[in-house]
Design a protein around this motif. Sequence first.
Motif, PDB file in Angstrom:
ATOM      1  N   GLU A 155       0.822  -1.224  -0.084  1.00  0.00           N
ATOM      2  CA  GLU A 155       0.088  -0.028  -0.147  1.00  0.00           C
ATOM      3  C   GLU A 155       0.795   1.303  -0.102  1.00  0.00           C
ATOM      4  N   TYR A 156       2.089   1.369   0.628  1.00  0.00           N
ATOM      5  CA  TYR A 156       2.916   2.270   0.696  1.00  0.00           C
ATOM      6  C   TYR A 156       3.150   2.574  -0.974  1.00  0.00           C
ATOM      7  N   GLY A 157       3.595   1.509  -1.606  1.00  0.00           N
ATOM      8  CA  GLY A 157       4.099   1.674  -3.073  1.00  0.00           C
ATOM      9  C   GLY A 157       2.848   2.437  -3.715  1.00  0.00           C
ATOM     10  N   LYS A 158       1.793   1.827  -3.727  1.00  0.00           N
ATOM     11  CA  LYS A 158       0.598   2.387  -4.101  1.00  0.00           C
ATOM     12  C   LYS A 158       0.515   3.718  -3.977  1.00  0.00           C
ATOM     13  N   SER A 159       0.622   4.332  -2.727  1.00  0.00           N
ATOM     14  CA  SER A 159       0.484   5.706  -2.317  1.00  0.00           C
ATOM     15  C   SER A 159       1.429   6.467  -2.970  1.00  0.00           C
ATOM     16  N   ILE A 160       2.713   6.226  -3.140  1.00  0.00           N
ATOM     17  CA  ILE A 160       3.864   6.734  -3.955  1.00  0.00           C
ATOM     18  C   ILE A 160       3.452   7.007  -5.487  1.00  0.00           C
ATOM     19  N   GLN A 161       2.823   5.870  -5.863  1.00  0.00           N
ATOM     20  CA  GLN A 161       2.588   5.976  -7.288  1.00  0.00           C
ATOM     21  C   GLN A 161       1.251   7.013  -7.559  1.00  0.00           C
ATOM     22  N   TYR A 162       0.202   7.175  -6.570  1.00  0.00           N
ATOM     23  CA  TYR A 162      -0.627   8.252  -6.448  1.00  0.00           C
ATOM     24  C   TYR A 162      -0.275   9.288  -6.549  1.00  0.00           C
ATOM     25  N   SER A 163       0.847   9.876  -5.686  1.00  0.00           N
ATOM     26  CA  SER A 163       1.262  11.074  -5.302  1.00  0.00           C
ATOM     27  C   SER A 163       1.934  11.579  -6.736  1.00  0.00           C
ATOM     28  N   VAL A 164       2.872  10.754  -7.249  1.00  0.00           N
ATOM     29  CA  VAL A 164       3.708  10.984  -8.236  1.00  0.00           C
ATOM     30  C   VAL A 164       2.930  11.201  -9.558  1.00  0.00           C
ATOM     31  N   THR A 165       1.855  10.311  -9.632  1.00  0.00           N
ATOM     32  CA  THR A 165       0.740  10.475 -10.713  1.00  0.00           C
ATOM     33  C   THR A 165       0.158  11.960 -10.658  1.00  0.00           C
ATOM     34  N   ALA A 166      -0.402  12.231  -9.512  1.00  0.00           N
ATOM     35  CA  ALA A 166      -1.265  13.582  -9.314  1.00  0.00           C
ATOM     36  C   ALA A 166      -0.493  14.434  -9.596  1.00  0.00           C
ATOM     37  N   LEU A 167       0.856  14.670  -9.222  1.00  0.00           N
ATOM     38  CA  LEU A 167       1.747  15.790  -9.400  1.00  0.00           C
ATOM     39  C   LEU A 167       2.129  16.024 -10.647  1.00  0.00           C
ATOM     40  N   THR A 168       2.791  14.929 -11.405  1.00  0.00           N
ATOM     41  CA  THR A 168       3.084  15.061 -12.739  1.00  0.00           C
ATOM     42  C   THR A 168       1.767  15.165 -13.963  1.00  0.00           C
ATOM     43  N   GLU A 169       0.595  14.619 -13.513  1.00  0.00           N
ATOM     44  CA  GLU A 169      -0.372  14.904 -14.272  1.00  0.00           C
ATOM     45  C   GLU A 169      -0.977  16.329 -14.249  1.00  0.00           C
ATOM     46  N   TRP A 170      -0.836  16.906 -13.011  1.00  0.00           N
ATOM     47  CA  TRP A 170      -1.026  18.403 -12.759  1.00  0.00           C
ATOM     48  C   TRP A 170      -0.325  19.191 -13.894  1.00  0.00           C
TER      49      TRP A 170
END
Length: 680
Positions: free
Chosen positions: A578-593
């Motif tokens: 779940e930690y790995g998934k949370s990092i994927q989410y944060s990186v995705t949100a930032l770079t998509e922004w």
Amino acid sequence: METLVEHGKRDDRGDAGAPGTDSEDGGAAAQAGAAPEVRRGVPAGDGGGDAGAGPEPGADSVPRAEASRAPGAEADPEGAPATEAAHTSAAKTDPEDTPEAGSGTSPDAHPTPESAPGTPAQAPRFARLNRWQADHPQGARVLSRTITVLAAILVVCTLVMPATIVDLGPATFFRLPGEAIVGAAILLALPRKPRVVLAAAGGVVLAALTVLNWLDMGFKQYLGRTFNLVLDWSLLGDAQSYLEDSLGGTATLAATAGLIVLVLLLFAALAYAVVRLSDVLARHSATATRGTLIAGVVWITCSSFGVQLAGVPLAADSAAVTLQSQTERVSDTLKDEAEFQKVAKVDAFGATPPDQLVPDLRGKDMIFTFIESYGRSAIEDPIMAPGVDKTLAVRTEALKKAGYHAKSGWLTSATYGGSSWLGHSTTLSGLWVSNQQRYRTVMASDHLSLTKVFKKSGAWNTVGVMPGVQKAWPEQSFFGLEKVYNAFELGYKGPKFSWSTMPDQYTLEQFQKRVHGKKHDKPMMSEVILTSSHQPWGPIPKMVGWDELGDGSIFKGIEAAGNKPADVIADTTKSRQEYGKSIQYSVTALTEWLERYGTKDTVLVFLGDHQPIARVSGNHASRDVPVSIVAKDPKVLDKIGDWGWSDGLRPAHDAPVWKMNLFRDRFLTAYGSTPHPKKG
């Protein structure tokens, strides 16, 4: 015939159960004066004692017991005949039966006025217990010896307990504690009253060291360092707040209450245990002295030759090491405060004129973003890396298509597993801010932070977006932020995701609407903190359409369907996943922004603040975190071409590693700042 017990009297030193006088022989000896009990075969003393027996037999107890013994009384159940000779011998050798050396005649050796004939009978303090002992001598003896054994086990276990969770194992508790040998030698040499006082005090000290040892275990497991007796008490409040956010108020209150009760019981139990064991040593002083000498020789031999049991040294001194390390830590902390104050006054760019600060970034919208717990383990751990590396590769390509390029490296964080503010302040101040004391010193100084550089230059407006800030934040001044949006100023109406007050995607959308997307008279320098990857990593938000974010209510269903924090915390493998998934989410949100809202003048610097806790990153993980600089203007990345950083969002394993505090000066130098040192 009225017995001594029935009359509420004793022929020894005070009432039964007096503090510090738990004798294993006294209960049976006190009952030996009753003829009915003698006919049942109750011995006058058994060497092991009755449970909870308070008084220690006095010199005059033996003749009374013998006088009341019925003819033909049974032999001692443990095999020792209950003869007068045996009692006489016990009276001669028991150190508690005669006045202590040098103490003079004990006033308790003579009857008190209450024991004179004609004095009204008083109810004994433990009448029921005494009667039960008299009625069940074997059971009382077994119970007493069991309590003594448990007391010894408790003392030994606390003495040999290791300082880290990973070192816990059966072999650890089968060692010989040197502190117990020294303690036994000292107690054997003392008269009764000093012995009892010292034993009780020793138990309290041992309990305190045990609590500190537990704190060391927890801090090493979560923060990768030991507990600081001077600085870290304030973090316990933060830990409680974290549990409330993760597990709920009721569970946290119950856990806190249970922990307090446990600590109080530990202090009481260890004080009692050491006193009880000291009484046993005194009653069997000759045997105890020989045993102590033998144990001392064995300990010295094992220590000298490095004898081990299952890879663990047989000779232990864990408690002494804990005491020494805590003492040294306190001393070092006090010295460090004065030394660091001097260091904080020295600033290579402290006197640099405004027009000579970052001239090569003029006109750029600068964004410094910290991603919570984004560490090297996310990129290189075999459980977490596949998903995170795939996300980094996909997002690198997406940014490239949008005209952005990136370079990435590693920074060694000043903190580990938590205390994110130490990582933030280390990166931005250029000082190694590794504890709370240093943090307070830096925040109270006029040291120039990297974000404040942009304000001082006069060429940028500055703002902070801090969804994790939920109270007054005086640090705003040190970081040079003209405006800060905290958790209550972003208009969020959705649910919290455990500790995180709102999803990163929502935070970034509000940053766009309130800051980046508005027209300004100057470029913006923004510091944005993303919190969705904060432990316990359950539940984790999911990406939704940017146009669907609204006030955040859309996340209610996502939060309700996610994992419960308690389920993630209890499972190490799941925590890593779940930690790995949370990092994927944060990186995705930032770079998509960035892909959606960035411009040709947007420059994004993003990095992790620290590694996740040891249960996720591993007990021997580094403190390294990834750092990336992303821009459309190729000149921005050309300025750091000699840094040796990797292309893209994923730093190579062998990419340069810098201490986090070095980043500020290298960044300022790369973008044209001229050093003008300021010395306090």
